[in-house]
Design an enzyme around this catalytic site. Structure first.
Site, PDB file in Angstrom:
ATOM      1  N   HIS A 265       5.423   2.200   0.789  1.00 24.19           N
ATOM      2  CA  HIS A 265       6.812   2.480   0.422  1.00 24.19           C
ATOM      3  C   HIS A 265       7.584   1.170   0.369  1.00 24.19           C
ATOM      4  O   HIS A 265       7.194   0.171   0.977  1.00 24.19           O
ATOM      5  CB  HIS A 265       7.461   3.446   1.412  1.00 24.19           C
ATOM      6  CG  HIS A 265       6.921   4.838   1.323  1.00 24.19           C
ATOM      7  ND1 HIS A 265       7.101   5.641   0.226  1.00 24.19           N
ATOM      8  CD2 HIS A 265       6.171   5.561   2.198  1.00 24.19           C
ATOM      9  CE1 HIS A 265       6.500   6.802   0.421  1.00 24.19           C
ATOM     10  NE2 HIS A 265       5.924   6.777   1.603  1.00 24.19           N
TER      11      HIS A 265
ATOM     12  N   GLU B  48       7.527  10.401  -3.806  1.00 22.47           N
ATOM     13  CA  GLU B  48       8.845  10.036  -3.279  1.00 22.47           C
ATOM     14  C   GLU B  48       9.857   9.883  -4.411  1.00 22.47           C
ATOM     15  O   GLU B  48       9.942   8.841  -5.063  1.00 22.47           O
ATOM     16  CB  GLU B  48       8.716   8.737  -2.471  1.00 22.47           C
ATOM     17  CG  GLU B  48       9.971   8.307  -1.749  1.00 22.47           C
ATOM     18  CD  GLU B  48      10.436   9.323  -0.733  1.00 22.47           C
ATOM     19  OE1 GLU B  48      11.326  10.115  -1.102  1.00 22.47           O
ATOM     20  OE2 GLU B  48       9.924   9.319   0.388  1.00 22.47           O
TER      21      GLU B  48
END
Length: 300
Positions: free
Chosen positions: A36, A105
């Site tokens: 991420h 995401e």
């Protein structure tokens, strides 16, 4: 069952390096890193990037395996992933576990202008990406003429140090579990033992449909963990994470180890410990050692 760790990448590099070096010396199987660029709760907070971090950890460790949990093919072209993986496997003398996923995401993709697409599109793109990665890691030349990726007579040298880099796929949906059955060496999902067993039955059915031995796919899972001798704190931790839908375990080191051992009963080969709730510095290392000793005791 093997036991591995999953530290956060939002802490300073010296602290992360010290934690992983300690795990390297004390027998933990693998260190995994997330892929991420933005934290969920605080987008402005620092967050180390996965591929750079894992390359640095390859040089900072000697024994522990190094895994991604998991790289998204939406963030990097699969040819880039393959070349990175081959290099890190060389740097680590064959310690890479290449975890890959289809992407999920939404806010991160929107922030960086990356296309996420519908669930069906994500799976289609992922299957093409796997073909590119696996071809480049194993074949002299690779050609893939797909909807999302096109590589033509492409090389990837040097090849990995390992004869075969394990491909781990994170999945829980029925179609992605079919992809695991066809292409992966390892499968990972979040969940309680009952939740893992439920999805494992779906995976096993996919394997049987294509004539693959279900046990040829290693299974791993993880949950939120709090090691504490305070019953009140343990209960508060379970209540907090119960609302998030993610599995959580709390209690003394012996109690946590006993609950982790239940995963072996549903066929889990590797339990991955999130270190985010173990404190920091010496406190975290003490908790890690106490839990490690308790986990070893459950195996005897």
């Amino acid at each position: 069952m093997r036991f591995s760790i999953w530290p956060d990448l939002d802490e300073p590099w010296p602290e992360l390096r010290a934690l992983v070096a300690h795990a390297d010396l004390t027998g933990w199987d693998t260190v995994y890193v997330e892929d991420h660029f933005i934290t969920h709760s605080a987008p402005e907070s620092p967050l180390l990037e996965a591929t750079g971090t894992l390359a640095a950890l390859a040089a900072a460790t000697e024994r522990i395996s190094l895994g991604t949990l998991v790289l998204s093919v939406t963030y990097r072209h699969p040819a880039v992933i393959a070349n990175w993986a081959a290099t890190v496997d060389q740097l680590s003398a064959g310690r890479l576990v290449l975890g890959l996923g289809a992407g999920w995401e939404e806010h991160e993709h929107a922030a960086y202008g990356l296309r996420l697409g519908s669930p069906g599109e994500r799976v289609d793109r992922f299957v093409e990406g796997l073909a590119v990665v696996q071809g480049l890691l194993t074949q002299p030349r690779t050609t893939v003429e797909g909807r999302f990726f096109q590589v033509r007579d492409a090389a990837c040298e040097p090849k990995p140090h390992q004869d075969h880099v394990p491909i781990l796929v994170g999945a829980k949906g029925p179609r992605m579990l079919g992809v695991v059955a066809e292409h992966a060496d390892r499968w990972n999902m979040w969940g309680s033992p009952a939740q893992v067993a439920d999805k494992a039955a779906v995976l096993d059915a996919h394997c049987e449909r294509i004539g693959r031995d279900p046990r040829s796919i290693e299974r791993s899972t993880q949950s939120m963990v709090c090691v504490t001798d305070d019953p009140g704190r343990a209960q508060a931790f379970l209540e907090e994470h119960g609302t998030s839908g993610r599995a959580a375990i709390a209690g003394s080191a012996a109690e946590v180890a006993e609950r982790i051992a239940a995963y072996a009963e549903v066929g889990v080969d590797e339990y991955i410990l999130l270190t985010s709730d173990l404190g920091r510095g010496a406190q975290r290392l003490e908790a890690l050692d106490a839990l490690g000793a308790a986990l070893v005791a459950t195996q005897s």
